[in-house]
Scaffold this motif. Structure first.
Motif, PDB file in Angstrom:
ATOM      1  N   LEU A  45       0.829  -1.209   0.000  1.00 27.67           N
ATOM      2  CA  LEU A  45       0.000   0.000   0.000  1.00 27.67           C
ATOM      3  C   LEU A  45       0.860   1.254   0.000  1.00 27.67           C
ATOM      4  CD1 LEU A  45      -2.772  -1.053   2.565  1.00 27.67           C
ATOM      5  CD2 LEU A  45      -2.889  -1.069   0.071  1.00 27.67           C
ATOM      6  N   ASN A  46       1.881   1.279   0.862  1.00 29.97           N
ATOM      7  CA  ASN A  46       2.774   2.436   0.880  1.00 29.97           C
ATOM      8  C   ASN A  46       3.581   2.544  -0.406  1.00 29.97           C
ATOM      9  OD1 ASN A  46       2.343   3.749   3.471  1.00 29.97           O
ATOM     10  ND2 ASN A  46       3.165   1.895   4.396  1.00 29.97           N
ATOM     11  N   GLU A  47       3.984   1.400  -0.958  1.00 28.09           N
ATOM     12  CA  GLU A  47       4.735   1.426  -2.208  1.00 28.09           C
ATOM     13  C   GLU A  47       3.874   1.980  -3.350  1.00 28.09           C
ATOM     14  OE1 GLU A  47       6.127  -2.485  -2.884  1.00 28.09           O
ATOM     15  OE2 GLU A  47       7.486  -2.506  -1.137  1.00 28.09           O
ATOM     16  N   ALA A  48       2.612   1.574  -3.388  1.00 19.57           N
ATOM     17  CA  ALA A  48       1.725   2.080  -4.438  1.00 19.57           C
ATOM     18  C   ALA A  48       1.501   3.584  -4.278  1.00 19.57           C
ATOM     19  CB  ALA A  48       0.388   1.338  -4.382  1.00 19.57           C
ATOM     20  N   ALA A  49       1.355   4.044  -3.011  1.00 21.19           N
ATOM     21  CA  ALA A  49       1.180   5.476  -2.784  1.00 21.19           C
ATOM     22  C   ALA A  49       2.430   6.246  -3.184  1.00 21.19           C
ATOM     23  CB  ALA A  49       0.844   5.722  -1.314  1.00 21.19           C
ATOM     24  N   SER A  50       3.611   5.676  -2.934  1.00 15.08           N
ATOM     25  CA  SER A  50       4.855   6.334  -3.336  1.00 15.08           C
ATOM     26  C   SER A  50       4.956   6.442  -4.851  1.00 15.08           C
ATOM     27  CB  SER A  50       6.057   5.572  -2.775  1.00 15.08           C
ATOM     28  OG  SER A  50       6.030   5.530  -1.368  1.00 15.08           O
ATOM     29  N   VAL A  51       4.546   5.373  -5.544  1.00 20.39           N
ATOM     30  CA  VAL A  51       4.575   5.401  -7.010  1.00 20.39           C
ATOM     31  C   VAL A  51       3.646   6.479  -7.545  1.00 20.39           C
ATOM     32  CG1 VAL A  51       4.014   4.074  -9.077  1.00 20.39           C
ATOM     33  CG2 VAL A  51       5.252   2.996  -7.197  1.00 20.39           C
ATOM     34  N   ASP A  52       2.521   6.698  -6.847  1.00 21.60           N
ATOM     35  CA  ASP A  52       1.571   7.730  -7.269  1.00 21.60           C
ATOM     36  C   ASP A  52       2.039   9.140  -6.922  1.00 21.60           C
ATOM     37  OD1 ASP A  52      -0.074   5.817  -8.310  1.00 21.60           O
ATOM     38  OD2 ASP A  52      -1.326   5.657  -6.514  1.00 21.60           O
ATOM     39  N   GLY A  53       3.197   9.249  -6.275  1.00 20.24           N
ATOM     40  CA  GLY A  53       3.751  10.561  -5.970  1.00 20.24           C
ATOM     41  C   GLY A  53       3.403  11.109  -4.607  1.00 20.24           C
ATOM     42  N   ALA A  54       2.847  10.289  -3.710  1.00 20.59           N
ATOM     43  CA  ALA A  54       2.479  10.765  -2.374  1.00 20.59           C
ATOM     44  C   ALA A  54       3.726  10.912  -1.497  1.00 20.59           C
ATOM     45  CB  ALA A  54       1.496   9.787  -1.721  1.00 20.59           C
ATOM     46  N   ASN A  55       3.812  12.030  -0.782  1.00 22.23           N
ATOM     47  CA  ASN A  55       4.928  12.224   0.125  1.00 22.23           C
ATOM     48  C   ASN A  55       4.664  11.479   1.433  1.00 22.23           C
ATOM     49  OD1 ASN A  55       3.024  13.782   1.450  1.00 22.23           O
ATOM     50  ND2 ASN A  55       3.869  15.737   0.733  1.00 22.23           N
ATOM     51  N   ALA A  56       5.573  11.626   2.399  1.00 25.80           N
ATOM     52  CA  ALA A  56       5.463  10.861   3.657  1.00 25.80           C
ATOM     53  C   ALA A  56       4.196  11.224   4.415  1.00 25.80           C
ATOM     54  CB  ALA A  56       6.702  11.114   4.514  1.00 25.80           C
ATOM     55  N   TRP A  57       3.884  12.517   4.488  1.00 24.03           N
ATOM     56  CA  TRP A  57       2.690  12.936   5.233  1.00 24.03           C
ATOM     57  C   TRP A  57       1.427  12.423   4.554  1.00 24.03           C
ATOM     58  CZ3 TRP A  57       0.998  14.279   9.722  1.00 24.03           C
ATOM     59  CH2 TRP A  57      -0.244  14.902   9.851  1.00 24.03           C
ATOM     60  N   ARG A  58       1.397  12.491   3.226  1.00 27.16           N
ATOM     61  CA  ARG A  58       0.230  12.008   2.500  1.00 27.16           C
ATOM     62  C   ARG A  58       0.066  10.506   2.666  1.00 27.16           C
ATOM     63  NH1 ARG A  58      -4.770  13.020   1.299  1.00 27.16           N
ATOM     64  NH2 ARG A  58      -5.468  11.994  -0.630  1.00 27.16           N
ATOM     65  N   ARG A  59       1.152   9.762   2.671  1.00 25.27           N
ATOM     66  CA  ARG A  59       1.050   8.315   2.893  1.00 25.27           C
ATOM     67  C   ARG A  59       0.538   8.022   4.299  1.00 25.27           C
ATOM     68  NH1 ARG A  59       6.178   8.351   0.420  1.00 25.27           N
ATOM     69  NH2 ARG A  59       7.185   7.857   2.417  1.00 25.27           N
ATOM     70  N   PHE A  60       0.965   8.838   5.264  1.00 23.38           N
ATOM     71  CA  PHE A  60       0.507   8.615   6.639  1.00 23.38           C
ATOM     72  C   PHE A  60      -0.993   8.869   6.763  1.00 23.38           C
ATOM     73  CE2 PHE A  60      -0.431  10.466  10.833  1.00 23.38           C
ATOM     74  CZ  PHE A  60      -0.125   9.372  11.629  1.00 23.38           C
ATOM     75  N   THR A  61      -1.484   9.965   6.190  1.00 24.12           N
ATOM     76  CA  THR A  61      -2.901  10.309   6.323  1.00 24.12           C
ATOM     77  C   THR A  61      -3.810   9.456   5.449  1.00 24.12           C
ATOM     78  OG1 THR A  61      -2.602  12.056   4.653  1.00 24.12           O
ATOM     79  CG2 THR A  61      -2.378  12.677   6.981  1.00 24.12           C
ATOM     80  N   ALA A  62      -3.295   8.984   4.307  1.00 24.32           N
ATOM     81  CA  ALA A  62      -4.147   8.246   3.374  1.00 24.32           C
ATOM     82  C   ALA A  62      -4.058   6.733   3.538  1.00 24.32           C
ATOM     83  CB  ALA A  62      -3.794   8.621   1.932  1.00 24.32           C
ATOM     84  N   VAL A  63      -2.935   6.241   4.069  1.00 22.92           N
ATOM     85  CA  VAL A  63      -2.745   4.789   4.173  1.00 22.92           C
ATOM     86  C   VAL A  63      -2.625   4.347   5.630  1.00 22.92           C
ATOM     87  CG1 VAL A  63      -1.264   2.848   3.553  1.00 22.92           C
ATOM     88  CG2 VAL A  63      -1.652   4.689   1.906  1.00 22.92           C
ATOM     89  N   THR A  64      -1.664   4.919   6.335  1.00 26.78           N
ATOM     90  CA  THR A  64      -1.360   4.440   7.686  1.00 26.78           C
ATOM     91  C   THR A  64      -2.492   4.740   8.663  1.00 26.78           C
ATOM     92  OG1 THR A  64       0.991   4.795   7.264  1.00 26.78           O
ATOM     93  CG2 THR A  64       0.303   4.540   9.555  1.00 26.78           C
TER      94      THR A  64
END
Length: 322
Positions: free
Chosen positions: A216-235
């Motif tokens: 999930l985090n890898e897919a968000a990174s591929v989509d261009g999400a930064n660390a904060w965006r990955r935290f709020t959208a995935v974690t």
């Protein structure tokens, strides 16, 4: 003769065909009863301690709330109905302690969640000496509350405490009496409460973090999400059920705190750290008003249950809307 001889075996055979069905039903019923007895035999040993040590004292406490019981050698008390609860409505000191308890419980719970989340994210990363770091993070949880309180009293000591010594080394005031000053007593106690309870929150959140698929985090990174965006959208969405559970439990434990604050301040100075459980304890064992103290306990339980019910209902409603 021929017809009779032909029909008899058929009827006999039919009877014999039905008998195994009845015996099978009886055997199945016997197995079901055996399973029920086995289940009861397994549940009763664990249920009896709960009934004897939790449910029975709770019922006794509720009953005492409607009496004028006192802590004496030969207790004699009468049923007074709602008199204790009517006295509580006019007891400003109790409601002040309730307000302080709410400030304490909410502050400690929120800060424990924030600090525990940060530490859990740090421990979930690939760090050197990760195992040692996790063990060190659990030290406050492993220490008894009384020992923790004594240790922090030494830290907060106005004369020889390391905190004032550090402030003096920085050129700041070094004569602060942290636990005896009206403006610093409650914040100082809150800091200790956060330090004590943070490891439990950290371990729970860390377990939740390790269950989140890395894809999930890898897919968000591929989509261009930064660390904060990955935290709020995935974690954070993945941890929401765990956050709801640990927040509810922490609020109950913090609101019912007694030993930590009692050793640190005994409710002082001037009642600035007088939590409801401490106030109830003093009413019961210092003033010996057991019935009145039981009424306080009943009110506290009802209020906490209502607050937690409202919180959990709002969380579940938000989950359904998503």
């Amino acid at each position: 003769m021929t017809a009779t001889s032909l029909t008899r075996p058929a009827s006999t055979g039919g009877g014999r065909g039905r008998r195994p069905g009845r015996s099978g039903a009886r055997s199945m019923g016997g197995v079901g009863r055996a399973k029920r007895r086995e289940a009861i035999a397994l549940v009763v040993p664990s249920l009896l301690p709960v009934l004897l040590l939790s449910v029975a004292p709770l019922l006794v406490g509720v009953l005492l709330a409607f009496t004028d019981a006192r802590l004496v050698r030969r207790p004699e008390y009468e049923v007074v109905g709602l008199e204790n609860f009517q006295r509580l409505l006019d007891n400003g000191f109790f409601w002040d302690s309730f307000r302080i308890g709410m400030v304490w419980a909410v502050s400690v719970t929120v800060l424990q969640l924030l600090a525990g989340m940060g530490l859990a994210l740090l421990l979930n990363a690939d760090l050197r000496l990760q195992g040692l770091t996790r063990v060190l993070a659990l030290i406050p949880w492993a220490m008894p509350p009384v020992v923790v309180a004594i240790m922090w009293r030494m830290i907060y000591s106005p004369n020889a405490g390391p905190l004032n010594a550090a402030l003096g080394g920085l050129g700041l005031p070094d004569d602060i009496n942290w636990l005896a000053d009206f403006s610093t007593a409650l914040p100082a106690v809150v800091v200790v409460g956060v330090w004590v309870g943070m490891p439990q929150t950290t371990v729970t959140l860390l377990a939740g973090l390790q269950q989140i698929p890395g894809e999930l985090n890898e897919a968000a990174s591929v989509d261009g999400a930064n660390a904060w965006r990955r935290f709020t959208a995935v974690t954070l969405p993945s941890l929401r059920p765990i956050v709801t559970s640990i927040t509810s439990l922490n609020f109950i434990w913090n609101f019912n705190s007694f030993s930590l604050v009692y050793v640190l301040t005994e409710g002082g100075p001037g009642g600035k750290t007088m939590l409801p459980m401490l106030f109830t304890y003093l009413e019961a064992f210092k003033n010996r008003n057991i019935g009145y103290a039981a009424a306080m306990g009943v009110v506290l339980v009802v209020v906490v249950v209502l607050l937690l019910s409202a919180y959990l209902w709002s969380q579940f409603r938000a989950e359904k809307e998503r």
